[in-house]
Design a protein around this motif. Structure first.
Motif, PDB file in Angstrom:
ATOM      1  N   GLY A 117       0.787  -1.228   0.000  1.00 53.46           N
ATOM      2  CA  GLY A 117       0.000   0.000   0.000  1.00 53.46           C
ATOM      3  C   GLY A 117       0.816   1.273   0.000  1.00 53.46           C
ATOM      4  N   LYS A 118       2.115   1.164  -0.283  1.00 52.64           N
ATOM      5  CA  LYS A 118       2.973   2.339  -0.238  1.00 52.64           C
ATOM      6  C   LYS A 118       2.541   3.385  -1.257  1.00 52.64           C
ATOM      7  CE  LYS A 118       7.714   3.758  -1.323  1.00 52.64           C
ATOM      8  NZ  LYS A 118       9.090   3.298  -1.642  1.00 52.64           N
ATOM      9  N   LYS A 119       2.319   2.970  -2.506  1.00 55.21           N
ATOM     10  CA  LYS A 119       1.947   3.929  -3.537  1.00 55.21           C
ATOM     11  C   LYS A 119       0.599   4.578  -3.239  1.00 55.21           C
ATOM     12  CE  LYS A 119       4.566   1.854  -7.333  1.00 55.21           C
ATOM     13  NZ  LYS A 119       4.505   1.282  -8.709  1.00 55.21           N
ATOM     14  N   GLY A 120      -0.346   3.776  -2.759  1.00 52.69           N
ATOM     15  CA  GLY A 120      -1.654   4.337  -2.437  1.00 52.69           C
ATOM     16  C   GLY A 120      -1.592   5.318  -1.287  1.00 52.69           C
ATOM     17  N   LEU A 121      -0.796   4.990  -0.257  1.00 51.09           N
ATOM     18  CA  LEU A 121      -0.670   5.876   0.888  1.00 51.09           C
ATOM     19  C   LEU A 121       0.026   7.179   0.499  1.00 51.09           C
ATOM     20  CD1 LEU A 121      -1.103   6.296   3.901  1.00 51.09           C
ATOM     21  CD2 LEU A 121       1.073   5.139   4.321  1.00 51.09           C
ATOM     22  N   PHE A 122       1.079   7.052  -0.316  1.00 48.95           N
ATOM     23  CA  PHE A 122       1.776   8.263  -0.739  1.00 48.95           C
ATOM     24  C   PHE A 122       0.873   9.110  -1.653  1.00 48.95           C
ATOM     25  CE2 PHE A 122       4.915  10.693  -3.229  1.00 48.95           C
ATOM     26  CZ  PHE A 122       5.616  11.274  -2.188  1.00 48.95           C
ATOM     27  N   GLY A 123       0.082   8.431  -2.489  1.00 49.67           N
ATOM     28  CA  GLY A 123      -0.879   9.168  -3.307  1.00 49.67           C
ATOM     29  C   GLY A 123      -1.894   9.897  -2.454  1.00 49.67           C
ATOM     30  N   LEU A 124      -2.285   9.299  -1.322  1.00 50.18           N
ATOM     31  CA  LEU A 124      -3.192   9.973  -0.397  1.00 50.18           C
ATOM     32  C   LEU A 124      -2.528  11.203   0.206  1.00 50.18           C
ATOM     33  CD1 LEU A 124      -5.878  10.005   1.131  1.00 50.18           C
ATOM     34  CD2 LEU A 124      -4.825   8.506   2.845  1.00 50.18           C
ATOM     35  N   TYR A 125      -1.237  11.092   0.511  1.00 51.13           N
ATOM     36  CA  TYR A 125      -0.493  12.248   1.010  1.00 51.13           C
ATOM     37  C   TYR A 125      -0.514  13.378  -0.018  1.00 51.13           C
ATOM     38  CZ  TYR A 125       1.683  10.741   5.395  1.00 51.13           C
ATOM     39  OH  TYR A 125       1.918  10.395   6.698  1.00 51.13           O
ATOM     40  N   VAL A 126      -0.269  13.036  -1.275  1.00 51.92           N
ATOM     41  CA  VAL A 126      -0.266  14.053  -2.324  1.00 51.92           C
ATOM     42  C   VAL A 126      -1.655  14.682  -2.464  1.00 51.92           C
ATOM     43  CG1 VAL A 126       0.081  14.467  -4.791  1.00 51.92           C
ATOM     44  CG2 VAL A 126       1.633  12.940  -3.549  1.00 51.92           C
ATOM     45  N   LEU A 127      -2.702  13.859  -2.379  1.00 49.31           N
ATOM     46  CA  LEU A 127      -4.065  14.371  -2.475  1.00 49.31           C
ATOM     47  C   LEU A 127      -4.369  15.342  -1.341  1.00 49.31           C
ATOM     48  CD1 LEU A 127      -6.886  14.340  -3.760  1.00 49.31           C
ATOM     49  CD2 LEU A 127      -7.416  12.350  -2.348  1.00 49.31           C
ATOM     50  N   LEU A 128      -4.000  14.961  -0.121  1.00 46.79           N
ATOM     51  CA  LEU A 128      -4.222  15.849   1.012  1.00 46.79           C
ATOM     52  C   LEU A 128      -3.391  17.116   0.905  1.00 46.79           C
ATOM     53  CD1 LEU A 128      -4.263  13.228   3.917  1.00 46.79           C
ATOM     54  CD2 LEU A 128      -6.214  14.425   2.911  1.00 46.79           C
ATOM     55  N   MET A 129      -2.245  17.019   0.246  1.00 44.31           N
ATOM     56  CA  MET A 129      -1.379  18.177   0.099  1.00 44.31           C
ATOM     57  C   MET A 129      -1.992  19.233  -0.812  1.00 44.31           C
ATOM     58  SD  MET A 129       2.535  18.261  -1.331  1.00 44.31           S
ATOM     59  CE  MET A 129       1.986  17.838  -2.991  1.00 44.31           C
ATOM     60  N   VAL A 130      -2.672  18.795  -1.878  1.00 42.00           N
ATOM     61  CA  VAL A 130      -3.207  19.736  -2.857  1.00 42.00           C
ATOM     62  C   VAL A 130      -4.589  20.247  -2.466  1.00 42.00           C
ATOM     63  CG1 VAL A 130      -1.885  18.677  -4.713  1.00 42.00           C
ATOM     64  CG2 VAL A 130      -4.212  17.899  -4.272  1.00 42.00           C
ATOM     65  N   LEU A 131      -5.227  19.632  -1.468  1.00 39.65           N
ATOM     66  CA  LEU A 131      -6.541  20.110  -1.054  1.00 39.65           C
ATOM     67  C   LEU A 131      -6.414  21.454  -0.346  1.00 39.65           C
ATOM     68  CD1 LEU A 131      -8.305  16.907   0.353  1.00 39.65           C
ATOM     69  CD2 LEU A 131      -8.764  18.090  -1.796  1.00 39.65           C
ATOM     70  N   PRO A 132      -7.225  22.444  -0.700  1.00 32.44           N
ATOM     71  CA  PRO A 132      -7.175  23.737   0.001  1.00 32.44           C
ATOM     72  C   PRO A 132      -7.746  23.617   1.405  1.00 32.44           C
ATOM     73  CG  PRO A 132      -8.971  23.721  -1.591  1.00 32.44           C
ATOM     74  CD  PRO A 132      -8.199  22.438  -1.808  1.00 32.44           C
TER      75      PRO A 132
END
Length: 286
Positions: A117-132
């Motif tokens: 789940g590393k890629k999915g978790l890191f993708g979640l980090y990126v998603l949370l990063m771009v959310l205003p």
């Protein structure tokens, strides 16, 4: 002809860059000049035209009669300014320490370990990063209310500690650590913790500095978070000082703006080299 055309193109490029730089610097220069203007000149140049809506604004890059009156009133007769200044320090520096303690190990794990789940978790980090912030404001408010952290410095410190942006930056920096250094450390008998502290952090130091500098600027200039989570004025940071200044204190507002930008500017000047290396590390592949 080719050399002439290249020379002309070079001059045009320089002029365009100068014009772009002026667009960035002119507001700062106008604010600097206004902070040294006496009240009557500031009224004549800016406040009076803006108040009646007809007379033109008479902007100037140099004051006619420079004075330190606004800085004296701000630094000597405005205790609320120092309260908000220390509030900003109390809220920002613990947040940065928490980002380092939490974000650096997390970034090292993302950069050096393979787990399900590393890629999915890191993708979640990126998603949370771009959310205003507006998207997550209500959920943050509810969680802080449940934890009874509203109307306290922790209301800004705790969410900032778990920010995903520093993890993303430091991950990219740790990924650029040469594998040969890691293999040499492992062959010398170093454990994972020792490799992290003696190899990862020193080599990835530019990325760590980049994350902390950007985190400092973001926290120092935060406006919506303190307005949403802090109701008592005694807890307000310096970023809420300027909107609270009335029109007859406009000179103080310009002086406060000058003082407020000093810490980010000094931090950037002292960490400029690391910032450039940290940004460059994002594009480096082993």
């Amino acid at each position: 002809m080719r050399s002439i055309s290249k020379r002309t193109a070079g001059r045009i490029r320089v002029l365009v860059l100068i014009f772009i730089c002026l667009l960035v610097w002119i507001p700062f220069l106008l604010m600097t000049a206004a902070s040294f203007m006496p009240k009557d000149e500031l009224l004549w140049r800016y406040l009076s035209p803006l108040g009646i809506g007809k007379a033109p604004v008479r902007a100037a890059l140099l004051p006619s009669y420079p004075t330190l009156e606004a800085f004296g009133e701000l630094l000597l007769r405005s205790p609320g300014f120092f309260v908000m200044f220390w509030n900003s320090c109390i809220q920002v520096f613990p947040m940065l320490a928490g980002q380092l303690l939490v974000g650096a190990p997390a970034a090292w794990a993302f950069a050096r370990f393979d787990f399900p789940g590393k890629k999915g978790l890191f993708g979640l980090y990126v998603l949370l990063m771009v959310l205003p912030f507006q998207v997550t404001q209500v959920s943050h408010y509810l969680i802080l209310d449940r934890l009874e952290l509203l109307d306290s410095h922790l209301a800004l410190i705790v969410p900032g500690i778990w920010s995903t942006f520093p993890v993303y930056i430091m991950t990219r920096s740790f990924e650029a650590v040469p594998g040969a250094l890691l293999e040499a450390a492992y062959l010398d008998g170093a454990g994972e913790g020792k490799v992290f502290f003696l190899v990862g952090l020193p080599v990835g130091f530019p990325g760590v500095v980049t994350a902390l500098v950007l985190g400092f600027i973001d926290g120092w200039n935060a406006l919506e978070q303190p307005m949403a989570f802090l109701k008592e004025m005694r807890l307000w940071p310096l970023s809420l000082y300027l909107p609270d200044i009335v029109q007859d204190k406009a000179a103080v507002a310009f002086a406060a703006g000058m003082v407020m930008i000093l810490p980010p500017v000094l931090l950037y000047l002292n960490g400029q080299g690391e910032l450039e290396q940290g940004a460059a590390a994002f594009g480096v592949k082993e």
